[in-house]
Write an enzyme that holds these catalytic residues in place. Structure first.
Site, PDB file in Angstrom:
ATOM      1  N   ARG A 136      25.578 -35.161  29.575  1.00 40.83           N
ATOM      2  CA  ARG A 136      25.927 -36.354  30.549  1.00 40.83           C
ATOM      3  C   ARG A 136      24.584 -37.327  30.519  1.00 40.83           C
ATOM      4  O   ARG A 136      24.546 -38.318  31.249  1.00 40.83           O
ATOM      5  CB  ARG A 136      25.797 -35.503  32.020  1.00 40.83           C
ATOM      6  CG  ARG A 136      24.826 -34.805  32.452  1.00 40.83           C
ATOM      7  CD  ARG A 136      25.178 -33.910  33.879  1.00 40.83           C
ATOM      8  NE  ARG A 136      24.998 -34.870  34.775  1.00 40.83           N
ATOM      9  CZ  ARG A 136      23.993 -35.445  35.587  1.00 40.83           C
ATOM     10  NH1 ARG A 136      22.843 -34.725  34.917  1.00 40.83           N
ATOM     11  NH2 ARG A 136      23.985 -35.932  36.666  1.00 40.83           N
ATOM     12  N   ASP A 142      18.796 -37.398  39.994  1.00 35.38           N
ATOM     13  CA  ASP A 142      19.468 -35.865  39.923  1.00 35.38           C
ATOM     14  C   ASP A 142      18.282 -34.828  40.518  1.00 35.38           C
ATOM     15  O   ASP A 142      17.309 -34.939  40.382  1.00 35.38           O
ATOM     16  CB  ASP A 142      19.351 -35.682  38.340  1.00 35.38           C
ATOM     17  CG  ASP A 142      20.625 -36.150  37.785  1.00 35.38           C
ATOM     18  OD1 ASP A 142      21.329 -36.916  38.303  1.00 35.38           O
ATOM     19  OD2 ASP A 142      20.523 -36.169  36.437  1.00 35.38           O
ATOM     20  N   GLU A 184      23.478  -6.780  21.168  1.00 35.41           N
ATOM     21  CA  GLU A 184      21.995  -7.156  21.555  1.00 35.41           C
ATOM     22  C   GLU A 184      21.347  -8.081  20.952  1.00 35.41           C
ATOM     23  O   GLU A 184      20.112  -8.241  21.158  1.00 35.41           O
ATOM     24  CB  GLU A 184      21.102  -5.711  21.272  1.00 35.41           C
ATOM     25  CG  GLU A 184      22.030  -4.613  21.765  1.00 35.41           C
ATOM     26  CD  GLU A 184      21.876  -4.598  23.433  1.00 35.41           C
ATOM     27  OE1 GLU A 184      20.821  -4.790  24.126  1.00 35.41           O
ATOM     28  OE2 GLU A 184      22.907  -4.171  23.787  1.00 35.41           O
ATOM     29  N   PRO A 229      18.821 -14.147  27.084  1.00 34.96           N
ATOM     30  CA  PRO A 229      18.159 -13.986  28.282  1.00 34.96           C
ATOM     31  C   PRO A 229      16.786 -13.735  28.274  1.00 34.96           C
ATOM     32  O   PRO A 229      15.909 -14.008  29.129  1.00 34.96           O
ATOM     33  CB  PRO A 229      18.838 -12.759  28.814  1.00 34.96           C
ATOM     34  CG  PRO A 229      19.531 -11.919  27.617  1.00 34.96           C
ATOM     35  CD  PRO A 229      19.729 -13.269  26.585  1.00 34.96           C
TER      36      PRO A 229
HETATM   37 CL1  6GU Z   1      21.523 -17.737  27.214  1.00 35.07          CL
HETATM   38  N1  6GU Z   1      22.430 -15.200  27.049  1.00 35.07           N
HETATM   39  C1  6GU Z   1      22.915 -14.330  27.636  1.00 35.07           C
HETATM   40  N2  6GU Z   1      23.614 -13.366  26.900  1.00 35.07           N
HETATM   41  N3  6GU Z   1      22.634 -13.960  29.142  1.00 35.07           N
HETATM   42  C2  6GU Z   1      21.830 -14.906  29.549  1.00 35.07           C
HETATM   43  C3  6GU Z   1      21.377 -16.002  29.108  1.00 35.07           C
HETATM   44  C4  6GU Z   1      21.755 -16.375  27.759  1.00 35.07           C
HETATM   45  N4  6GU Z   1      20.870 -16.706  30.107  1.00 35.07           N
HETATM   46  C5  6GU Z   1      20.607 -16.034  31.138  1.00 35.07           C
HETATM   47  N5  6GU Z   1      21.329 -14.796  30.865  1.00 35.07           N
END
Ligand code: 6GU
Length: 273
Positions: free
Chosen positions: A161, A176, A119, A92
């Site tokens: 794709r 797209d 984590e 994230p």
């Molecule tokens: Cl790539 N991993 C995690 N754990 N949470 C996320 C993410 C990735 N992308 C958005 N939230």
């Protein structure tokens, strides 16, 4: 293209056997290798995590299993003749995964994914492999998942794709939503198919007119309506020169005005319904 995925949940990657990605694998266009991180643990509990230095909540994934797993995946790939690996680290805290990045990754011959739980992975692992190959830390959106496996599925599908010959029609990528290019990036509008009447609902008449010019304009107007409603940021970031006279007309109807900086702006508004 070769894909390696190292995970503590290999079964989470089962969808890679299905649909578009599954067919690309069956045709030999994608060579997918899923590895169980716990194969590189040597204690009774197959431990892959430990407490964080500096304290705090949660657990951190340990260096050694990741180092050995990645070394093994790299050795296997190189032995099979794969070249030019890149490491894709779902997190994230990564950069946003966009269509532009999907195109960039689709041009690489070998992607190695490291979806983490807890984590995240001890930073030294990423720093170590960054000395040997490009590393892309990517996030698939502004929310937190319990682990990176779902993100691997998302990135893999978006990339697969785009590979030559995977999606029947080579033209299909050009329009797209989010395809990179000079054109304004608009969301695609609604689509319809037979029957012509369903539960008292018909088809927009223009689509039955056979008038290709009018149909193209209607589709673009609908794309503006949908984009203005759901993703006004996509319109705000376009240069005004990306819009023709008819575009400016529909933008004006939707409440957008040209500004001095050569873009379009609409007073922020409440969401309808
Ligand atoms: Cl790539 N991993 C995690 N754990 N949470 C996320 C993410 C990735 N992308 C958005 N939230």
């Amino acid at each position: 293209m070769r894909l390696d995925v190292v995970t503590i949940f290999p079964e989470y990657l089962e969808p890679l056997n299905v649909s578009l990605v599954g067919k690309a694998r069956a045709r030999g266009q994608l060579d997918v290798h899923v590895h169980d991180l716990r194969d590189w643990t040597y204690d009774r509990h197959n431990t892959v995590d430990d407490t964080p230095y500096g304290g705090g909540p949660g657990m951190v994934m340990k260096t050694d299993p990741w180092g050995e797993a990645l070394d093994a995946a790299l050795a296997d790939g190189y032995e099979s003749g794969a070249r030019g690996p890149v490491l894709v680290v779902p997190t994230p805290s990564g950069r946003p995964f966009t269509q532009e990045l999907a195109v960039e990754l689709s041009e690489r011959p070998w992607l190695i994914f490291t979806p983490a739980r807890y984590e995240g992975i001890d930073r030294r692992v990423i720093d170590e492999y960054a000395t040997r190959m490009p590393v892309y830390e990517v996030s698939i959106g502004d929310y937190v998942l319990a682990g990176g496996e779902a993100a691997v599925l998302v990135v893999t599908e978006a990339v697969a794709r785009l590979l030559p010959g995977v999606l029947g029609n080579a033209e299909s990528h050009r329009d797209d939503s989010f395809a990179p290019g000079e054109m304004a990036n608009l969301l695609e509008g609604p689509v319809y198919t037979k029957p012509p009447q369903w539960r008292g609902r018909g088809i927009p008449e223009v689509l039955l007119s056979g008038h290709h010019g009018k149909i193209a304009r209607w589709r673009r107007d609908e794309a503006f309506r949908r984009t203005a409603r759901n993703r006004p940021d996509l319109i705000e970031r376009c240069e005004a020169s990306a819009f023709d006279k008819k575009d400016r007309e529909i933008l004006s109807i939707l409440g957008w005005k040209p500004t001095a900086d050569g873009r379009f702006w609409r007073r922020p508004q409440a969401v309808e319904e």
